[in-house]
Scaffold this motif. Sequence first.
Motif, mmCIF file in Angstrom:
data_model
loop_
_atom_site.group_PDB
_atom_site.id
_atom_site.type_symbol
_atom_site.label_atom_id
_atom_site.label_comp_id
_atom_site.label_asym_id
_atom_site.label_seq_id
_atom_site.Cartn_x
_atom_site.Cartn_y
_atom_site.Cartn_z
ATOM 1 N N PHE A 88 12.861 96.182 76.059
ATOM 2 C CA PHE A 88 12.024 95.331 76.901
ATOM 3 C C PHE A 88 12.093 95.707 78.377
ATOM 4 N N GLU A 89 12.464 96.955 78.634
ATOM 5 C CA GLU A 89 12.490 97.484 79.998
ATOM 6 C C GLU A 89 13.245 96.530 80.943
ATOM 7 N N ASN A 90 12.697 96.223 82.104
ATOM 8 C CA ASN A 90 13.410 95.336 83.029
ATOM 9 C C ASN A 90 12.981 93.876 82.872
ATOM 10 N N GLY A 91 12.342 93.575 81.731
ATOM 11 C CA GLY A 91 11.840 92.223 81.514
ATOM 12 C C GLY A 91 10.552 91.950 82.261
ATOM 13 N N PHE A 92 9.954 93.013 82.807
ATOM 14 C CA PHE A 92 8.676 92.890 83.524
ATOM 15 C C PHE A 92 8.749 91.853 84.653
ATOM 16 N N ALA A 93 9.921 91.795 85.284
ATOM 17 C CA ALA A 93 10.112 90.878 86.407
ATOM 18 C C ALA A 93 11.370 91.290 87.158
ATOM 19 N N ASP A 94 11.385 90.970 88.443
ATOM 20 C CA ASP A 94 12.580 91.222 89.241
ATOM 21 C C ASP A 94 13.464 89.982 89.352
ATOM 22 N N ASP A 95 12.846 88.826 89.515
ATOM 23 C CA ASP A 95 13.615 87.598 89.730
ATOM 24 C C ASP A 95 14.059 86.996 88.404
ATOM 25 N N PRO A 96 15.155 86.262 88.381
ATOM 26 C CA PRO A 96 15.680 85.678 87.143
ATOM 27 C C PRO A 96 14.688 84.776 86.419
ATOM 28 N N ALA A 100 13.402 85.253 82.560
ATOM 29 C CA ALA A 100 13.497 84.199 81.538
ATOM 30 C C ALA A 100 12.148 83.955 80.873
ATOM 31 N N ASP A 101 11.080 83.914 81.666
ATOM 32 C CA ASP A 101 9.741 83.718 81.107
ATOM 33 C C ASP A 101 9.374 84.866 80.181
ATOM 34 N N SER A 102 9.645 86.088 80.597
ATOM 35 C CA SER A 102 9.325 87.252 79.776
ATOM 36 C C SER A 102 10.128 87.259 78.471
ATOM 37 N N LEU A 133 23.405 90.296 87.619
ATOM 38 C CA LEU A 133 24.139 89.313 86.835
ATOM 39 C C LEU A 133 23.315 88.034 86.653
ATOM 40 N N ALA A 134 22.613 87.623 87.686
ATOM 41 C CA ALA A 134 21.762 86.431 87.587
ATOM 42 C C ALA A 134 20.639 86.654 86.580
ATOM 43 N N LYS A 137 22.120 86.277 83.108
ATOM 44 C CA LYS A 137 22.339 84.854 82.807
ATOM 45 C C LYS A 137 21.027 84.154 82.478
ATOM 46 N N ALA A 138 19.954 84.507 83.180
ATOM 47 C CA ALA A 138 18.651 83.905 82.911
ATOM 48 C C ALA A 138 18.136 84.317 81.545
ATOM 49 N N ALA A 139 18.335 85.578 81.186
ATOM 50 C CA ALA A 139 17.909 86.048 79.865
ATOM 51 C C ALA A 139 18.709 85.351 78.764
#
Length: 281
Positions: A88-96, A100-102, A133-134, A137-139
């Motif tokens: 899932f690569e970088n989760g298609f987002a930079d912020d936590p 989480a949404d991705s 790390l954040a 934790k969000a994932a």
Amino acid sequence: MSDSRPTVADKRKAFRKLHEAGCFVIPNPWNIGTARYLQGLGFKALATTSAGHAHSLGYPDGAQSRDAVLAHYRELVEATEVPLNADFENGFADDPDGVADSVTRCIATGVAGLSIEDSPKSDTPLYAFDLSLARVKAARAAVDRAGGEVVFTARAENFIRGVPDLDDVIRRLKAYAAAGADCLYAPGIRTREQIEAVVKAVAPKPVNFLGGGAFGFTVSDLAAMGVRRISVGGSLARVAMHAFIKTATEIAQEGKFDGFAGLVTNAELNKFFSEDRQKLS
């Protein structure tokens, strides 16, 4: 499709159990045909390849949209009976929150596992430690909100992003493990010393090794080092692309068709896929 096919819950349970003991290989198909063939060879789980899929559609790795990637995951999940792990690569987002949404959307495709990189889609090699790390934790929280069945793999991208610092890899992976990652992954490590150091650092949690090159290790060798899971990334897709480019180039530049010698026959492929389709009826 047969009603006897395993459910998403069945696949997730089976995938989690694979991580409990031993060592297994999750090869990386890039479309339905390669996924069905790998399943037919007896592999007990599969993983996607962002590079292999992107290249097959004419994109560089990382250039596809989140929606396109999620549709690809759903397609492979529905086409196979074994668990699928999502690259899932970088989760298609930079912020936590975006991660989480991705992750929530990814889980909805039916995957049995997913991995999140700690590297942005930019010239910056790695996210800062605290942000990385954040994000983990969000994932983890998103996985838990979805029931906690999906195997969550956290990745330290140092060695493939030009920061080959094993101490930092271990620092990151230990923190990710403590934050709830089920499996740890440092793509790009390739020596016995590196592999054993990573395995020891996060034990007893399982480690995924990227066997994407001819590094001289067999599955048995890696199992003896304590590796639990082996993926191959985009290497199988590159094998196919390499043969295609080499043969097509010879035709274009030399007028030779020597690259077609010894090919699997159309009849052999038809036989496999015909019998494979019958299993689904």
